[in-house]
Scaffold this active site. Sequence first.
Site, PDB file in Angstrom:
ATOM      1  N   ILE A 187     154.513  55.567 -29.220  1.00 21.24           N
ATOM      2  CA  ILE A 187     153.070  55.691 -29.437  1.00 21.24           C
ATOM      3  C   ILE A 187     152.403  56.363 -28.241  1.00 21.24           C
ATOM      4  O   ILE A 187     151.433  57.109 -28.405  1.00 21.24           O
ATOM      5  CB  ILE A 187     152.438  54.323 -29.743  1.00 21.24           C
ATOM      6  CG1 ILE A 187     150.992  54.488 -30.240  1.00 21.24           C
ATOM      7  CG2 ILE A 187     152.491  53.407 -28.527  1.00 21.24           C
ATOM      8  CD1 ILE A 187     150.876  55.230 -31.547  1.00 21.24           C
ATOM      9  N   ALA A 188     152.908  56.111 -27.023  1.00 21.44           N
ATOM     10  CA  ALA A 188     152.329  56.746 -25.836  1.00 21.44           C
ATOM     11  C   ALA A 188     152.450  58.261 -25.923  1.00 21.44           C
ATOM     12  O   ALA A 188     151.499  59.000 -25.599  1.00 21.44           O
ATOM     13  CB  ALA A 188     153.016  56.230 -24.572  1.00 21.44           C
TER      14      ALA A 188
ATOM     15  N   SER B 248     155.449  53.752 -15.459  1.00 18.57           N
ATOM     16  CA  SER B 248     156.525  53.064 -16.167  1.00 18.57           C
ATOM     17  C   SER B 248     157.164  52.061 -15.220  1.00 18.57           C
ATOM     18  O   SER B 248     156.835  52.015 -14.032  1.00 18.57           O
ATOM     19  CB  SER B 248     157.560  54.078 -16.670  1.00 18.57           C
ATOM     20  OG  SER B 248     158.545  53.444 -17.469  1.00 18.57           O
ATOM     21  N   ARG B 249     158.076  51.265 -15.741  1.00 23.46           N
ATOM     22  CA  ARG B 249     158.727  50.256 -14.890  1.00 23.46           C
ATOM     23  C   ARG B 249     159.630  50.906 -13.852  1.00 23.46           C
ATOM     24  O   ARG B 249     159.920  50.302 -12.820  1.00 23.46           O
ATOM     25  CB  ARG B 249     159.524  49.292 -15.768  1.00 23.46           C
ATOM     26  CG  ARG B 249     158.658  48.355 -16.589  1.00 23.46           C
ATOM     27  CD  ARG B 249     159.484  47.558 -17.574  1.00 23.46           C
ATOM     28  NE  ARG B 249     160.117  48.428 -18.566  1.00 23.46           N
ATOM     29  CZ  ARG B 249     160.907  47.990 -19.542  1.00 23.46           C
ATOM     30  NH1 ARG B 249     161.189  46.700 -19.635  1.00 23.46           N
ATOM     31  NH2 ARG B 249     161.425  48.836 -20.411  1.00 23.46           N
TER      32      ARG B 249
ATOM     33  N   TYR C 193     153.781  49.826 -12.754  1.00 22.46           N
ATOM     34  CA  TYR C 193     152.471  49.664 -13.375  1.00 22.46           C
ATOM     35  C   TYR C 193     151.374  49.499 -12.320  1.00 22.46           C
ATOM     36  O   TYR C 193     150.255  49.999 -12.486  1.00 22.46           O
ATOM     37  CB  TYR C 193     152.480  48.453 -14.302  1.00 22.46           C
ATOM     38  CG  TYR C 193     153.431  48.563 -15.474  1.00 22.46           C
ATOM     39  CD1 TYR C 193     153.807  49.808 -15.981  1.00 22.46           C
ATOM     40  CD2 TYR C 193     153.938  47.422 -16.098  1.00 22.46           C
ATOM     41  CE1 TYR C 193     154.670  49.903 -17.061  1.00 22.46           C
ATOM     42  CE2 TYR C 193     154.793  47.513 -17.174  1.00 22.46           C
ATOM     43  CZ  TYR C 193     155.162  48.752 -17.652  1.00 22.46           C
ATOM     44  OH  TYR C 193     156.006  48.849 -18.726  1.00 22.46           O
TER      45      TYR C 193
ATOM     46  N   HIS D 298     151.337  43.234 -23.435  1.00 23.69           N
ATOM     47  CA  HIS D 298     149.973  43.740 -23.478  1.00 23.69           C
ATOM     48  C   HIS D 298     149.057  42.905 -22.592  1.00 23.69           C
ATOM     49  O   HIS D 298     148.210  43.447 -21.863  1.00 23.69           O
ATOM     50  CB  HIS D 298     149.438  43.739 -24.916  1.00 23.69           C
ATOM     51  CG  HIS D 298     149.939  44.873 -25.734  1.00 23.69           C
ATOM     52  ND1 HIS D 298     149.522  45.100 -27.039  1.00 23.69           N
ATOM     53  CD2 HIS D 298     150.809  45.874 -25.463  1.00 23.69           C
ATOM     54  CE1 HIS D 298     150.127  46.172 -27.519  1.00 23.69           C
ATOM     55  NE2 HIS D 298     150.920  46.655 -26.582  1.00 23.69           N
TER      56      HIS D 298
ATOM     57  N   LYS E  65     147.055  48.339 -30.149  1.00 30.09           N
ATOM     58  CA  LYS E  65     146.999  47.177 -31.041  1.00 30.09           C
ATOM     59  C   LYS E  65     148.396  46.582 -31.241  1.00 30.09           C
ATOM     60  O   LYS E  65     149.399  47.324 -31.208  1.00 30.09           O
ATOM     61  CB  LYS E  65     146.354  47.564 -32.378  1.00 30.09           C
ATOM     62  CG  LYS E  65     147.065  48.684 -33.151  1.00 30.09           C
ATOM     63  CD  LYS E  65     148.126  48.132 -34.064  1.00 30.09           C
ATOM     64  CE  LYS E  65     148.993  49.234 -34.622  1.00 30.09           C
ATOM     65  NZ  LYS E  65     150.321  48.755 -35.041  1.00 30.09           N
TER      66      LYS E  65
ATOM     67  N   ASP F 165     152.862  44.799 -35.930  1.00 26.56           N
ATOM     68  CA  ASP F 165     152.899  46.250 -36.111  1.00 26.56           C
ATOM     69  C   ASP F 165     152.205  46.692 -37.397  1.00 26.56           C
ATOM     70  O   ASP F 165     151.474  47.682 -37.397  1.00 26.56           O
ATOM     71  CB  ASP F 165     154.350  46.734 -36.139  1.00 26.56           C
ATOM     72  CG  ASP F 165     154.927  46.935 -34.753  1.00 26.56           C
ATOM     73  OD1 ASP F 165     154.726  48.021 -34.188  1.00 26.56           O
ATOM     74  OD2 ASP F 165     155.558  46.000 -34.228  1.00 26.56           O
TER      75      ASP F 165
END
Length: 347
Positions: free
Chosen positions: A32-33, A53-54, A75, A96, A114, A193
């Site tokens: 989605i990013a 990112s991690r 982050y 989230h 979402k 989802d």
Amino acid sequence: MTGFPESLPIARTPDPTSAPALRWGVLGTGWIAERFVGSLQRHSSQRVVAVGSRGSAGAASFAERVGIERAHGGYEALVADPEVDVVYVATPHNVHLPCALLALEAGKHTLVEKPIGLNAGQAREIAEVAQRRELFCMEAYWTAFLPKFDVLRQILDAGVLGELTAVVADFGEWFPDDHRIRRPALAGGPMLDLGTYLVSFVLDVLGSPDHVLARGVPTGTGVNGQTAMIMTRGRQQAVLHTSLLSNTPTAATIAGSQATIRIDGPFYQPGGFTLTASDLTASLRYEEPLDKHEALHFQAAEVARRINAGETGSPLRPLSVSIEVLRVMDEVRRQTGDLFREERDGR
């Protein structure tokens, strides 16, 4: 038959390129990013300037692939970037909450993919921090900002359908065994989802239900496979179904005493619908390009306009609605025994 319109209303959605340009930082490098960034780059005035990112390698790879200036291997570094005005949280569902709180406590306006949290409690926590820090915060429920849904709102507000009686909708999509939606450790199952679109749709059309009845079918791997829901509000009823086991039409119907709207599948994406009089003597058709996730930029433009105006939310998707949607989904999951690992651990 009286009161049926001669034509459909025109969408009032502003041109996304007219919104003030903000500098965006993206937390997360998943599916989605990448689509969010691409949509903003191709269709809006917004600038995506950083990704976090991690790990450094993942951030650098994503930044190179989509053409972002800076990559942060953490982050914390992303939310501390002074060149970032607003953070888009696109991490897995179960993080989230910490990612949204991280961005808000760093003083960044925040758009959270979402669902904004795993449950209503998490959503309230995010809302409380945003209010305390006096920052913009919104759930990235992109459907609310599509031109099609503005047209639908105008039809409903005008009372064209008469007394609303029912909503019927489904969202089923097949996913392979190795997909994250099938993993208990990532808060899998269809509700977060897919089901969030169904419940949001009902609340937008009918309002919060008085009663909820739900039944689920487990997969045997620790996540729910499909869920059927009946929701009532006074004399109105919604019948919903969501599944990760198979593909379904993903269409929706809003029925009233004077007319009915049938929305093509996928109902939550750009596309068409048909308004038909109850006596079948008149019908109107709405069409728009089937842009799918190319339309993610509409929500970003709304965020930019509200932030530029000094506002902390959007009336098209206020945090109170996001919380209420999750409250209803919490009740659905309670009835189906669909408890996430974080909830079992008391988080």
